[in-house]
Scaffold this motif. Structure first.
Motif, short mmCIF file in Angstrom:
data_model
loop_
_atom_site.label_atom_id
_atom_site.label_comp_id
_atom_site.label_asym_id
_atom_site.label_seq_id
_atom_site.Cartn_x
_atom_site.Cartn_y
_atom_site.Cartn_z
N ILE A 205 2.40 1.68 -3.46
CA ILE A 205 1.41 2.19 -4.41
C ILE A 205 1.19 3.69 -4.19
CG2 ILE A 205 -1.04 2.11 -5.04
CD1 ILE A 205 -0.87 -0.96 -4.56
N ALA A 206 1.11 4.12 -2.95
CA ALA A 206 0.93 5.54 -2.66
C ALA A 206 2.11 6.36 -3.18
CB ALA A 206 0.74 5.76 -1.16
N TYR A 207 3.31 5.89 -2.95
CA TYR A 207 4.51 6.58 -3.45
C TYR A 207 4.50 6.65 -4.97
CZ TYR A 207 7.05 6.66 1.05
OH TYR A 207 7.46 6.91 2.32
N GLU B 8 1.94 6.46 -7.04
CA GLU B 8 0.90 7.37 -7.52
C GLU B 8 1.35 8.81 -7.43
OE1 GLU B 8 -2.53 6.26 -5.20
OE2 GLU B 8 -3.07 4.66 -6.61
N ARG B 9 2.12 9.15 -6.41
CA ARG B 9 2.62 10.50 -6.23
C ARG B 9 3.71 10.86 -7.25
NH1 ARG B 9 5.12 10.76 -0.88
NH2 ARG B 9 7.05 10.40 -1.98
N GLU C 289 0.82 -1.21 0.00
CA GLU C 289 0.00 0.00 0.00
C GLU C 289 0.86 1.27 0.00
OE1 GLU C 289 -0.53 -2.63 2.10
OE2 GLU C 289 -2.23 -3.41 0.97
N VAL C 290 1.93 1.26 0.78
CA VAL C 290 2.84 2.40 0.83
C VAL C 290 3.53 2.57 -0.53
CG1 VAL C 290 4.98 3.28 1.88
CG2 VAL C 290 3.19 2.29 3.32
#
Length: 158
Positions: free
Chosen positions: A7-9, A11-12, A4-5
């Motif tokens: 994926i968040a990185y 996406e940013r 999840e982390v």
């Protein structure tokens, strides 16, 4: 790092990654997308070794740069703008792209100069950060930037 982390990185940073690779690939979206996908797979497979020090973008760009270097044989450099136009007309590059002349001129640069110019001017990295990403000295990056600028001025008639 959890999935999840990661994926968040991603996406940013995905837009800056694609922009960087698009510039390195001289506007060829297909090559840039392929390299972006390879980069993200490599990053995911090695994210266990990533130490979160707030530098995910630099870490990802280093992977992208190395991925580009591994594939640069298929992105051969050319000597003249005319040769670049002929080569681009035979590829899937987006000829209506607003910066096409710049990409044609970038294609004439050696890969190291092209990378330094792209990282510095299009991605906003400092000389020190570029040296870390490319695995060279700061002096080497300064020389690559200077040579690349001079060649681009000549090619673009600035």
């Amino acid at each position: 790092m959890t999935r999840e982390v990661f994926i968040a990185y991603v996406e940013r940073e995905q837009e800056s990654l694609r922009g960087f690779l698009l510039a390195l690939c001289c506007g060829n979206r297909c090559d840039a997308d392929d390299l972006a996908q390879d980069t993200l797979v490599k990053a995911y497979l090695s994210c266990g070794g990533y130490e979160d020090k707030g530098r995910f973008r630099s870490w990802l760009m280093k992977i992208a740069y190395n991925t580009f270097l591994n594939h640069k044989a298929s992105l051969r450099s050319v000597e003249s703008m005319d040769e670049a136009r002929i080569l681009v007309s035979k590829t899937a590059a987006d000829s209506s792209f607003e910066h096409q002349e710049l990409y044609l001129a970038l294609r004439t640069l050696p890969a190291k100069e092209r990378s330094a110019i792209t990282l510095f001017y299009l991605s906003g990295y400092s000389v020190k950060e570029i040296a870390a990403i490319t695995g060279t000295s700061e002096d080497a990056v300064k020389k690559q930037l200077s040579r690349g600028r001079d060649k681009l001025k000549e090619k673009l008639k600035l």
